[in-house]
Design an enzyme around this catalytic site. Structure first.
Site, PDB file in Angstrom:
ATOM      1  CD  GLU A   1       0.512   2.841  14.527  1.00  0.00           C
ATOM      2  OE1 GLU A   1       0.539   2.256  15.119  1.00  0.00           O
ATOM      3  OE2 GLU A   1      -1.043   2.926  13.982  1.00  0.00           O
TER       4      GLU A   1
ATOM      5  CG  HIS B   1      -2.535   1.836   9.628  1.00  0.00           C
ATOM      6  ND1 HIS B   1      -0.999   1.239  10.128  1.00  0.00           N
ATOM      7  CD2 HIS B   1      -2.913   1.022   9.407  1.00  0.00           C
ATOM      8  CE1 HIS B   1      -1.176   0.472   9.129  1.00  0.00           C
ATOM      9  NE2 HIS B   1      -1.804   0.519   8.644  1.00  0.00           N
TER      10      HIS B   1
ATOM     11  CB  CYS C   1       2.386   4.195  11.761  1.00  0.00           C
ATOM     12  SG  CYS C   1       0.583   4.263  11.806  1.00  0.00           S
TER      13      CYS C   1
ATOM     14  CB  CYS D   1       3.241  -0.056   9.947  1.00  0.00           C
ATOM     15  SG  CYS D   1       2.979   1.043   9.894  1.00  0.00           S
TER      16      CYS D   1
END
EC number: 3.5.4.33
Length: 155
Positions: free
Chosen positions: A61, A59, A92, A89
């Site tokens: 992040e 992801h 993250c 999410c």
């Protein structure tokens, strides 16, 4: 509650939006992230790379936090800000806490899986030993438009 937006936050979001657009060009969900130090200098950036790498943890992040930690030679990012185009999410948000970032700034809300105020509020959970300030909705319309366009093209 969201805190006021600074010029540094707006500049970081501009870069995060550019990274999100690049992710979309590679077939990844358009999410971009930037980590800035206490002085506002970018020390890490990332975009979704799950499709490119085949890594489910890639992801934006996570990529940005890893880059920031590598840049300063330490996992502890106290005093730093994570700026991301989409509300993080659970994974993250947890990574943001584990890295000890002081602030999380995001654009669009994620009403299905967000963990920084919509579905969950991991980064401000008082049961946890570390918390982060949150600034929400920075250039939210632009960030949401990138996501809407991306998914509309795939339907």
């Amino acid at each position: 509650m969201s805190l006021p937006t600074s010029e540094t936050d707006r500049r970081a979001m501009t870069r995060a939006l550019e990274l999100a657009a690049a992710a979309s060009e590679d077939g990844d969900v358009p999410v971009g992230a930037v980590v800035t130090d206490a002085g506002g200098t970018v020390i890490g950036e990332g975009r979704n790379l799950r499709e490119v790498t085949g890594d489910p943890t890639a992801h934006a992040e996570i990529v940005a936090l890893r880059a920031a930690a590598a840049a300063i030679g330490d996992w502890n990012l106290t005093g730093c800000t994570l700026t991301v185009t989409l509300e993080p999410c659970v994974m993250c948000a947890g990574a943001a806490l584990q890295s000890h970032v002081s602030r999380v700034v995001f654009g669009a809300w994620d009403e299905k899986a967000g963990a920084v105020g919509s579905v969950y509020d991991v980064v401000r959970d008082r049961r946890l030993p570390v918390r982060a300030e949150v600034v929400a909705g920075v250039r939210a319309d632009e960030a949401a438009a990138l996501l809407r366009d991306f998914f509309a093209d795939r339907r």
